[in-house]
Design a protein around this motif. Structure first.
Motif, mmCIF file in Angstrom:
data_model
loop_
_atom_site.group_PDB
_atom_site.id
_atom_site.type_symbol
_atom_site.label_atom_id
_atom_site.label_comp_id
_atom_site.label_asym_id
_atom_site.label_seq_id
_atom_site.Cartn_x
_atom_site.Cartn_y
_atom_site.Cartn_z
ATOM 1 N N LEU A 1 -20.303 34.139 90.628
ATOM 2 C CA LEU A 1 -21.303 33.379 89.867
ATOM 3 C C LEU A 1 -22.714 33.899 90.091
ATOM 4 C CD1 LEU A 1 -20.113 29.664 90.377
ATOM 5 C CD2 LEU A 1 -19.495 31.266 88.566
ATOM 6 N N ASN A 2 -22.877 35.182 90.341
ATOM 7 C CA ASN A 2 -24.198 35.703 90.685
ATOM 8 C C ASN A 2 -25.179 35.733 89.517
ATOM 9 O OD1 ASN A 2 -23.312 36.068 93.267
ATOM 10 N ND2 ASN A 2 -23.501 38.280 93.295
ATOM 11 N N ALA A 3 -24.694 35.742 88.313
ATOM 12 C CA ALA A 3 -25.582 35.868 87.158
ATOM 13 C C ALA A 3 -25.940 34.501 86.574
ATOM 14 C CB ALA A 3 -24.926 36.736 86.096
ATOM 15 N N ASP A 4 -27.024 34.495 85.776
ATOM 16 C CA ASP A 4 -27.367 33.372 84.900
ATOM 17 C C ASP A 4 -27.801 32.110 85.638
ATOM 18 O OD1 ASP A 4 -26.692 34.952 82.659
ATOM 19 O OD2 ASP A 4 -24.588 34.419 82.878
ATOM 20 N N TRP A 5 -28.576 32.260 86.706
ATOM 21 C CA TRP A 5 -29.144 31.104 87.387
ATOM 22 C C TRP A 5 -30.570 30.860 86.881
ATOM 23 C CZ3 TRP A 5 -26.760 28.117 91.273
ATOM 24 C CH2 TRP A 5 -25.519 28.585 91.709
ATOM 25 N N ARG A 6 -31.009 29.623 87.054
ATOM 26 C CA ARG A 6 -32.413 29.255 86.865
ATOM 27 C C ARG A 6 -32.974 28.817 88.204
ATOM 28 N NH1 ARG A 6 -35.291 30.203 81.969
ATOM 29 N NH2 ARG A 6 -33.695 30.592 80.378
ATOM 30 N N PHE A 7 -34.238 29.168 88.450
ATOM 31 C CA PHE A 7 -34.807 28.968 89.777
ATOM 32 C C PHE A 7 -36.224 28.428 89.677
ATOM 33 C CE2 PHE A 7 -37.745 30.929 92.876
ATOM 34 C CZ PHE A 7 -37.286 30.324 94.042
ATOM 35 N N VAL A 8 -36.557 27.525 90.633
ATOM 36 C CA VAL A 8 -37.930 27.078 90.789
ATOM 37 C C VAL A 8 -38.214 26.991 92.285
ATOM 38 C CG1 VAL A 8 -37.433 24.597 90.757
ATOM 39 C CG2 VAL A 8 -39.681 25.431 90.019
ATOM 40 N N ILE B 1 -37.559 38.805 110.835
ATOM 41 C CA ILE B 1 -37.926 37.778 109.872
ATOM 42 C C ILE B 1 -36.665 37.097 109.360
ATOM 43 C CG2 ILE B 1 -39.065 37.301 107.671
ATOM 44 C CD1 ILE B 1 -40.915 38.204 109.958
ATOM 45 N N LYS B 2 -36.678 35.786 109.372
ATOM 46 C CA LYS B 2 -35.599 35.028 108.752
ATOM 47 C C LYS B 2 -36.040 34.753 107.319
ATOM 48 C CE LYS B 2 -34.798 30.831 109.913
ATOM 49 N NZ LYS B 2 -34.976 30.290 108.554
ATOM 50 N N PHE B 3 -35.493 35.541 106.414
ATOM 51 C CA PHE B 3 -35.884 35.410 105.012
ATOM 52 C C PHE B 3 -35.253 34.158 104.403
ATOM 53 C CE2 PHE B 3 -37.119 39.740 105.824
ATOM 54 C CZ PHE B 3 -38.283 39.869 105.084
ATOM 55 N N ALA B 4 -35.281 34.016 103.105
ATOM 56 C CA ALA B 4 -34.957 32.740 102.483
ATOM 57 C C ALA B 4 -34.167 32.953 101.203
ATOM 58 C CB ALA B 4 -36.245 31.971 102.197
ATOM 59 N N GLY B 5 -33.608 31.838 100.705
ATOM 60 C CA GLY B 5 -33.014 31.857 99.386
ATOM 61 C C GLY B 5 -31.501 31.912 99.361
ATOM 62 N N LEU B 6 -30.999 31.950 98.143
ATOM 63 C CA LEU B 6 -29.561 32.073 97.861
ATOM 64 C C LEU B 6 -29.276 33.571 97.816
ATOM 65 C CD1 LEU B 6 -26.930 30.653 97.092
ATOM 66 C CD2 LEU B 6 -27.788 30.414 94.775
ATOM 67 N N LYS C 1 -29.925 23.440 96.652
ATOM 68 C CA LYS C 1 -31.192 23.347 97.357
ATOM 69 C C LYS C 1 -31.115 24.246 98.585
ATOM 70 C CE LYS C 1 -34.189 20.105 99.879
ATOM 71 N NZ LYS C 1 -34.287 18.718 100.431
ATOM 72 N N ALA C 2 -31.912 25.312 98.588
ATOM 73 C CA ALA C 2 -31.957 26.246 99.713
ATOM 74 C C ALA C 2 -33.211 25.953 100.514
ATOM 75 C CB ALA C 2 -31.960 27.686 99.198
ATOM 76 N N ASP C 3 -33.034 25.242 101.620
ATOM 77 C CA ASP C 3 -34.149 24.736 102.416
ATOM 78 C C ASP C 3 -34.356 25.648 103.615
ATOM 79 O OD1 ASP C 3 -35.950 23.371 103.958
ATOM 80 O OD2 ASP C 3 -34.869 21.455 103.927
ATOM 81 N N ASN C 4 -35.459 26.404 103.613
ATOM 82 C CA ASN C 4 -35.742 27.346 104.695
ATOM 83 C C ASN C 4 -36.852 26.846 105.616
ATOM 84 O OD1 ASN C 4 -34.873 29.905 105.759
ATOM 85 N ND2 ASN C 4 -36.901 30.693 105.280
ATOM 86 N N THR C 5 -37.132 25.555 105.563
ATOM 87 C CA THR C 5 -38.141 25.013 106.468
ATOM 88 C C THR C 5 -37.617 25.056 107.898
ATOM 89 O OG1 THR C 5 -37.326 22.765 106.083
ATOM 90 C CG2 THR C 5 -39.146 23.546 104.697
ATOM 91 N N GLN C 6 -38.530 24.957 108.863
ATOM 92 C CA GLN C 6 -38.135 25.053 110.262
ATOM 93 C C GLN C 6 -37.180 23.923 110.639
ATOM 94 O OE1 GLN C 6 -42.048 25.509 112.303
ATOM 95 N NE2 GLN C 6 -41.073 27.292 113.231
ATOM 96 N N VAL D 1 -38.726 25.710 100.105
ATOM 97 C CA VAL D 1 -37.462 25.259 99.531
ATOM 98 C C VAL D 1 -37.301 25.884 98.146
ATOM 99 C CG1 VAL D 1 -36.111 23.286 98.728
ATOM 100 C CG2 VAL D 1 -37.530 23.096 100.801
ATOM 101 N N GLY D 2 -36.149 26.446 97.895
ATOM 102 C CA GLY D 2 -35.851 26.979 96.583
ATOM 103 C C GLY D 2 -34.766 26.161 95.903
ATOM 104 N N TRP D 3 -34.925 25.961 94.598
ATOM 105 C CA TRP D 3 -33.952 25.191 93.811
ATOM 106 C C TRP D 3 -33.294 26.115 92.796
ATOM 107 C CZ3 TRP D 3 -32.914 20.053 94.777
ATOM 108 C CH2 TRP D 3 -33.780 19.399 95.649
ATOM 109 N N TYR D 4 -31.986 26.083 92.754
ATOM 110 C CA TYR D 4 -31.206 26.943 91.873
ATOM 111 C C TYR D 4 -30.276 26.067 91.027
ATOM 112 C CZ TYR D 4 -32.622 30.664 95.103
ATOM 113 O OH TYR D 4 -33.324 31.543 95.874
#
Length: 958
Positions: A22-29, A167-172, A148-153, A81-84
């Motif tokens: 399912l890697n394609a066709d996401w929407r992100f904010v 560095i601990k990066f972020a996201g899906l 919801k990809a939450d990368n807060t401490q 926080v990233g939303w997908y």
């Protein structure tokens, strides 16, 4: 999404299982408080959200990490926080159970489907997880997932709270899958101790291996199910070499674990760093006679042993392990690397000769381990931490993450060792015992530093150290899982020489393979916020990599250790040749053998150092082997004024896939009129794309245009979602531009079709011939017992196939002599001790005929062992039969249906030698159903006897 089972390769049985990427066709904010339940309802308008593909890292960042001044706890950088959101459908022909599978999301993840929260994962971003969404999806309509990809401490989620030297990066940022199964299915391996498939090889010998397969089936239904598990070991050609079948009742809402053990006894191939041969363990589940589920697991048959005073033995062979540490960081995208880049990392490191990789400091992507399996590189893997040891709840979570990593990667033959400690701090008994509980077949390391912690292995199996300060000779087996490295390579050379001379220092891994992102202060020569690296963050190698290649590989090579620039007084050349010759402007400077510095005494290929008096112009170095033959050469020039751009794509060994997330690094070199790179070139290089692709990043992160570094400007060229031809152009003021084209290939999101390989499950017919009283070989052999002397003897092989044997002679009358039990010992002794032989004429031979075979390609293997004498009593008795058969022949000729002749060495005596009885092997084609295939066996020397003791018949692929 719809699976087409007709596209599966031959031999692969369709089941209810589906797996779609399912890697394609996401929407992100990015950021903000969102209502995940509301967003996950069908019909919600998110047209203003950014369209993205996975892997995705919240945002692209500059090489300077956007100027962030965080310290090593990373309090602010990408702590967002990233939303997908994505719509999906399920395959109506697939299984009724539906799962969403995530390979990795930073760092706490909440998932909603169709308005309902379906799960929370708070074990961090480095291990996989899944949610059962069966009860929340519409099988016939459109579904919506929100992540919801939450990368807060989160102080309770390792490696937080820190500090950490990366560095601990972020996201899906790792792959996402939709999985469908039958109620009765093979579960996800990381779920619990007994889950999925686990393959071990408890006994590995020179020519055979015992394989144990533990498979746990889950029944998500309420009613008990009668399940049959067929497990097949498939070789690299797709041929089934062993099979196990067992049935059991799986209770409703319960599990059942099958334990199946068998052996590979024919043509065993072992996995090693030099020959990474892979089998496949193919699992097929049936319920009430219907195939419902399937999966495959890699199998590399190998042994790894650590022995004090000897070091590491792979398959019994002493092997020095020399490698690097690896972080999964890449320019601009951070952790969000597509699978192709993980694979390319492995290819590049293998090409330099490395045979072990320490995965620093967390579990890495599945794609990297799969590549290491296929290429032959060992892996040391550890849980996500760095230097701080927190309280018990934190330790418990680290233990659970480590267990999940082991369950996920335990079947990879590349994995040699598990890290059982905290970096710098040493062994943590809780981690060691967890590793042993999950995987008692592998050894654990301790993760020490000389300046902290207990300086011994402790409860771990071997001592790991960070050898930055010339550690003293150890008194136990030691792996330098970090050691100093520089661009030019002197520390690497000194340490490898020192470790080669030590019996207990069996492995080392340089810090690091690639420059990695960190909020540690970077060294002066580093680029932006990266640190270390034998290659830069774009994977452009430094000279140390050339020396490693000279030391660790045998293919002739040569490289220059320094740039030819004013002020140079010493030039090093790296080569694995016997001698190197250096010329400046055509004038011979010297021809040298490798340096003999005491610090480098144990190296295979020390550098070649030439004192030089610099002058403008061209230098050339040539390499010569021990016989004086030129085997490689390299040249360079004094750089002139910048004149042009040379554009190359770093795409060796790979293709660019049109999935919207794959990318390739392209390098724009600023060169002079002779094509020599200009190392101090300045200005900006601008990249432009035509076709289905784009350059990742723009001027906001200094990605495009980009300023050259060491004369090179790099860009990441990303594919679009449709295949086609991409044209990349690089331009700069005052320079001749350059252009390249790359073709992208279509993406296959159906994982079953993308990875399935043929299976040729043709039974091997094994027949043991002999007279009355013979012992028939166990383990699948049939017995052809007869005492017919005159005329042919026939045997029904089943499925309409008949084998016929008869005595033949051109000069007299020949007959068959059948021998019974005679107590011959050795490999396949029951086969070898009895059989059939032609007698009665000096040129007597055997005609062997196969009738009724279906059209196809076949392999016939015949076994030949002459007894110590021709009696039907034990060989210990000294009595011969009256009808003498002549001395046993040493060499036989096997003639196939096409007239080809194969020479066979016939063994003889009261014992079969270790290599087994003599074998004749021939392949032949059957082109018609009524065809008859005839073979002849004759002794090369007239008057000598021959025996046919047994044969094996198998159909081949094709």
């Amino acid at each position: 999404m719809q699976h087409d089972p007709s596209q599966l390769p031959v031999g692969v049985t369709p089941t209810d299982r589906r797996k779609f990427c399912l890697n394609a066709d996401w929407r992100f904010v990015l950021g903000g408080e969102q209502d995940g339940a509301a967003l996950s309802k069908p019909g919600v308008d998110v047209a203003n959200w950014e369209p993205v593909s996975i892997p995705h890292g919240l945002k692209l960042t500059s090489l300077e990490l956007d100027g962030c001044t965080d310290g090593k706890t990373q309090p602010t950088f990408l702590r967002e926080v990233g939303w997908y959101r994505r719509e999906f459908t399920v395959d109506t022909t697939g299984g009724s159970r539906v799962f969403l599978e995530f390979e990795g999301v930073h760092q706490v993840t909440t998932v909603w489907v169709n308005g309902t929260e379906v799960g929370l994962h708070d074990l961090g971003g480095y291990t996989p997880f899944h949610f059962d969404v069966t009860d929340y999806i519409d099988r016939d309509g459109t579904n919506v997932v929100v992540v919801k990809a939450d990368n807060t401490q989160r102080p309770d989620v390792p490696p937080d709270p820190g500090p950490f030297d990366y560095i601990k990066f972020a996201g899906l940022y790792r792959d996402v899958y939709l999985v469908q199964t039958h109620d009765v299915h093979v579960g996800f391996a990381w779920d619990k101790k007994l889950a999925g498939v686990s393959v071990t090889t408890p006994t590995v010998k020179k020519d055979s291996a015992t394989v144990s397969v533990r498979t746990t089936l889950t029944n998500a239904g309420d009613a008990p199910a009668e399940a049959t598990l067929l497990t097949r070991i498939v070789d690299a050609d797709g041929i089934v070499v062993a099979r196990f079948e067992e049935s059991a009742t799986v209770l409703g809402q319960g599990d059942h674990t099958f334990f199946q053990t068998g052996a590979i006894t024919e043509n065993l191939r072992k996995w090693s760093c030099d020959d990474p041969y892979l089998y496949r363990v193919h699992t097929l589940v049936s319920v009430d006679g219907k195939a419902v589920d399937t999966c495959e697991t890699p199998l590399g048959v190998r042994t790894i042993e650590l022995r004090e005073g000897v070091g590491c033995l792979i398959n019994g062979e002493p092997t020095m392990l020399i490698g690097v540490n690896r972080h999964q960081h890449f320019a601009y995208v951070g952790d969000a690397m597509p699978n192709s880049l993980h694979v390319q990392d492995a290819i590049q490191l293998k090409a330099r000769g490395f045979n072990i990789i320490r995965l620093a400091h967390y579990p890495h992507d599945d794609a990297f381990l799969q590549a290491c399996d296929e290429l032959g590189m060992l892996v040391y893997e550890e849980g996500p931490s760095w230097i701080q040891l927190e309280d018990q709840p934190w330790r418990d979570k680290l233990e659970l993450v480590t267990r999940r990593a082991i369950r996920n990667h335990r079947n990879h033959p590349c994995v040699a060792f598990w890290g059982a400690g905290i970096n710098h701090r040493g062994t943590i008994e809780q981690l060691h015992t967890a590793c042993k509980e999950e995987d008692p077949t592998r050894l654990t390391g301790s993760n020490h530093a000389p300046w902290t912690g207990l300086q011994s292995a402790g409860v771990a199996d071997f001592f790991t150290t960070m050898d930055y300060h010339n550690d003293p000779e150890p008194d136990e087996l030691t792996f330098a899982n970090e050691h100093m490295s520089t661009w030019t390579g002197e520390p690497n050379q000194e340490l490898i020489s020192r470790y080669r001379a030590s019996a207990n220092r069996f492995a080392m891994a340089a810090w690091t393979a690639h420059a990695y992102y960190t909020f540690h202060d970077p060294p002066i020569e580093s680029r932006a916020r990266t640190r270390g690296g034998m290659m830069d963050i774009f994977r452009m190698p430094f000279p140390v990599m050339d020396w490693c290649q000279s030391e660790l590989t045998t293919e002739p090579m040569i490289a220059l250790g320094e740039h030819w620039l004013p002020g140079l007084t010493k030039l090093r050349v790296f080569s694995n040749a016997a001698e190197v010759e250096l010329r400046v402007n055509g004038k011979l400077i010297a021809r040298r053998t490798p340096d003999r510095d005491e610090l480098f005494a144990n190296l295979v290929s020390p550098p070649f150092t030439f004192p030089v008096v610099y002058e403008d112009g061209e230098i050339e170095a040539k390499a010569f082997d021990a016989e004086g033959n030129e085997v490689a050469s390299v040249s360079a020039r004094t750089p002139g004024q910048p004149a042009a751009i040379r554009l190359v794509a770093d795409d060796e060994g790979r293709t660019l896939v049109a999935d919207g997330s794959d990318f390739v690094t392209c390098f724009a070199e600023v060169v002079d009129s002779h094509g020599q790179r200009v190392y101090d070139a300045d200005g900006l290089v601008t990249f432009d794309v035509q076709g289905p692709g784009e350059v990742m990043g723009d001027e906001s992160i200094d990605a495009n245009p980009m300023a050259p570094w060491q004369g090179v400007a790099a860009c990441l060229l990303r594919s679009g979602s449709e295949p086609g031809t991409i044209t990349l152009t690089a331009t700069a003021d005052g320079l001749t531009s350059a252009q390249i084209t790359l073709d992208t290939v279509a993406w296959q999101p159906d994982e079953l079709l993308a990875h399935a390989k043929p299976i040729y499950d043709h039974p091997v017919v094994k027949v043991d011939l002999g007279g009355p009283g013979q012992h028939i070989q166990p383990e699948g052999w049939q017995g052809w017992t007869d005492d017919t002397e005159q005329g042919p003897s026939s045997y029904d092989l089943g499925d309409g196939v008949t084998a016929i044997v008869e005595a033949i002679s051109a000069t007299g009358t020949a007959k068959l002599h059948w021998r019974g039990e005679a107590n011959t010992t050795g490999p396949l002794g029951f086969v070898a001790e009895d059989g059939v032989s032609p007698i009665g004429a000096s040129d007597a031979g055997l005609r062997f005929t196969l009738a009724g075979l279906k059209p196809g390609r076949y392999q016939l293997g015949t076994l030949h062992h002459a007894p110590a004498h021709n009696s039907d009593v034990m060989d210990i008795a000294d009595r011969e039969e009256g009808d003498s058969m002549g001395a046993p022949a040493e060499v036989l000729h096997l003639t196939d249906p096409d007239g080809g002749v194969a020479a066979v060495i016939q063994t003889q005596g009261g014992r079969v030698p270790r290599q087994g009885a003599g074998r004749g092997v021939t392949t032949f084609d059957v082109t018609a159903a009524d065809a008859v295939s005839t073979f002849e066996l004759r002794a090369v020397e007239p008057g000598q006897s021959l025996w046919l003791n047994g044969f094996m018949l198998r159909q081949l692929p094709g």
